[in-house]
Enzyme design. Structure first.
Site, PDB file in Angstrom:
ATOM      1  N   LYS A 118      -0.489  -7.083   1.371  1.00 38.85           N
ATOM      2  CA  LYS A 118       0.652  -6.278   0.847  1.00 38.85           C
ATOM      3  C   LYS A 118       0.488  -5.847  -0.764  1.00 38.85           C
ATOM      4  O   LYS A 118       1.243  -4.835  -0.866  1.00 38.85           O
ATOM      5  CB  LYS A 118       1.935  -7.191   0.843  1.00 38.85           C
ATOM      6  CG  LYS A 118       2.275  -7.455   2.353  1.00 38.85           C
ATOM      7  CD  LYS A 118       3.886  -7.870   2.540  1.00 38.85           C
ATOM      8  CE  LYS A 118       4.203  -7.857   3.885  1.00 38.85           C
ATOM      9  NZ  LYS A 118       5.279  -8.434   4.157  1.00 38.85           N
ATOM     10  N   LYS A 202      -1.454  -3.096  11.475  1.00 37.80           N
ATOM     11  CA  LYS A 202      -0.505  -3.621  12.286  1.00 37.80           C
ATOM     12  C   LYS A 202       0.850  -2.678  12.139  1.00 37.80           C
ATOM     13  O   LYS A 202       0.960  -2.103  11.064  1.00 37.80           O
ATOM     14  CB  LYS A 202      -0.049  -4.890  12.173  1.00 37.80           C
ATOM     15  CG  LYS A 202       0.627  -5.056  10.888  1.00 37.80           C
ATOM     16  CD  LYS A 202       1.308  -6.599  10.882  1.00 37.80           C
ATOM     17  CE  LYS A 202       2.419  -6.717   9.809  1.00 37.80           C
ATOM     18  NZ  LYS A 202       3.361  -7.544   9.647  1.00 37.80           N
ATOM     19  N   LYS A 205       7.056  -2.202   9.437  1.00 34.77           N
ATOM     20  CA  LYS A 205       8.336  -1.411   8.520  1.00 34.77           C
ATOM     21  C   LYS A 205       8.048  -0.737   7.451  1.00 34.77           C
ATOM     22  O   LYS A 205       8.651   0.260   7.096  1.00 34.77           O
ATOM     23  CB  LYS A 205       9.420  -2.566   8.328  1.00 34.77           C
ATOM     24  CG  LYS A 205       9.955  -3.432   9.237  1.00 34.77           C
ATOM     25  CD  LYS A 205      11.257  -4.190   8.705  1.00 34.77           C
ATOM     26  CE  LYS A 205      11.190  -5.204   9.210  1.00 34.77           C
ATOM     27  NZ  LYS A 205      10.426  -6.368   8.468  1.00 34.77           N
TER      28      LYS A 205
END
Ligand code: AQP
Length: 339
Positions: A118, A202, A205
């Site tokens: 992230k 993956k 969102k």
């Protein structure tokens, strides 16, 4: 041998509209588990503020919390069967997280791959909250002594952390078996749904491209268009499973079809062996539209009455506090905060 009664806990962040990965990897299994054991499902709004992509505007966060709640209910989570609430209404999560911050070791958090994914090269600029997020997640689970956690494959490492923290707490305070060692429940063909644009990433969102994911609020045309534009390779579908090896995008679409249908991948391959992807994509689009558009319609109906959603969350939070309160009182006694 654990003595803890079976209890399910899971949650999702209100960082954006939920997508097909959230649905197939977690939500679909949540619905099944409701009939097997007591379940608590939360909207983890405290996790949502760990990232800049989360909601800085209070009204947006509150709206996203309601939207995720509506997605849970529209997908089949029944507030009469399961305890449904948002995390921040139950202060025991944060209280236990602090204690667990003092139990967990820095080295354990340093190994968490999701933080690295992230933050990329910008980890110095990441919030401290994002770094310790897995510890809050462990508190979310153990504040109820939950034993089963239905999640997608990406959460496996965080679940291992929950077992490490539970074990260390039990041993440090000489309270064997006080906390259970939670089990991940990772089942079905959709445990890792990949981006429609890149089969190595993956579905997420926070991906910048809306074409990388199918949102639970997408209409039929948008779903069909996204599937038609999904990346594949020029070869037809193989006639055996091994023929998908090294074809990440093709394999992803086959997995999605199998997960939506609730059948093994081998059956999908048997049905479409040798067919072109253009034909397969049409069948997949039809299946996705049939499954997802009723969820979107039900979400719209629920969101027309935000006060009703707030009441469900409030009632759920009261029930959740009824479970977490006594456990937290025991924790405070064990740690020595109260005599
Ligand atoms: N692509 C996926 N395939 C299968 N399961 C998935 N999950 C998420 N993405 C996939 C599962 O959904 C649950 C909720 O996840 P979350 O909302 O806590 O956030 P996340 O895992 O970080 O999901 P996103 O979509 O990638 O959100 P952002 O972009 O906000 O970080 C979990 O059970 C997860 O396994």
């Amino acid at each position: 041998m654990t003595t803890h009664p079976q209890l399910v806990l899971s949650g999702m962040q209100p960082t954006n509209v939920l997508h097909l990965g959230n649905y197939l990897g977690a939500l679909k299994n949540w619905v099944k588990l409701q009939d097997e054991m007591p379940c608590l499902y939360c909207v983890v709004d405290m996790h949502a503020i760990t990232q800049d992509t989360g909601y800085r505007h209070p009204k947006e966060l509150a709206a996203a919390t309601r939207e995720v709640t509506a997605a849970y209910i529209a997908s089949g989570v029944d507030p009469k069967k399961s305890v449904l609430f948002n995390q921040s209404r139950v202060p025991e999560h944060a209280e236990l997280a602090w204690i667990f911050n003092c139990v967990a070791r820095l080295g354990w958090l340093g190994r968490m791959t999701q933080f690295k994914e992230k933050t990329g090269k910008h980890k110095e600029r990441a919030s401290v909250g994002l770094y310790t997020y897995p510890v809050l997640q462990v508190a979310d689970i153990l504040v109820y002594k939950a034993t089963h956690v239905p999640v997608g494959e990406d959460q496996r490492q965080h679940l291992e952390l929950s077992r490490d923290i539970a074990q260390k707490f039990n041993s440090d305070y000489d309270t064997p078996d006080f906390f259970p060692l939670p089990e991940p429940v990772i089942m079905g063909a959709g445990t890792r749904v990949m981006s429609l644009r890149d089969g190595t990433k993956k579905m997420s969102k926070s991906d910048e491209s809306d074409y990388s994911r199918i949102n639970l609020t997408d209409d039929a045309d948008t779903i069909s268009q996204k599937i038609r534009k999904a990346r594949t390779d020029p070869n037809p579908l193989p006639d055996f499973e091994k023929g998908l090896e090294g074809r990440a995008e093709a394999e992803n679409l086959v997995n999605i079809y199998a997960a939506l249908l609730g059948k093994p991948k081998s059956e999908v391959i048997a049905a479409f062996a040798g067919k072109q992807f253009s034909e397969f994509k049409n069948a997949l689009a039809d299946l996705a539209v049939t499954t997802l558009t009723p969820i979107a319609a039900e979400m719209r109906r629920l969101l027309a009455d935000p006060a009703e959603i707030d009441l469900i969350l409030q009632a759920g939070a009261e029930k959740a506090r009824g479970i977490a309160g006594p456990i937290m009182a025991d924790v405070k006694r064990i740690v020595g905060f109260v005599a």
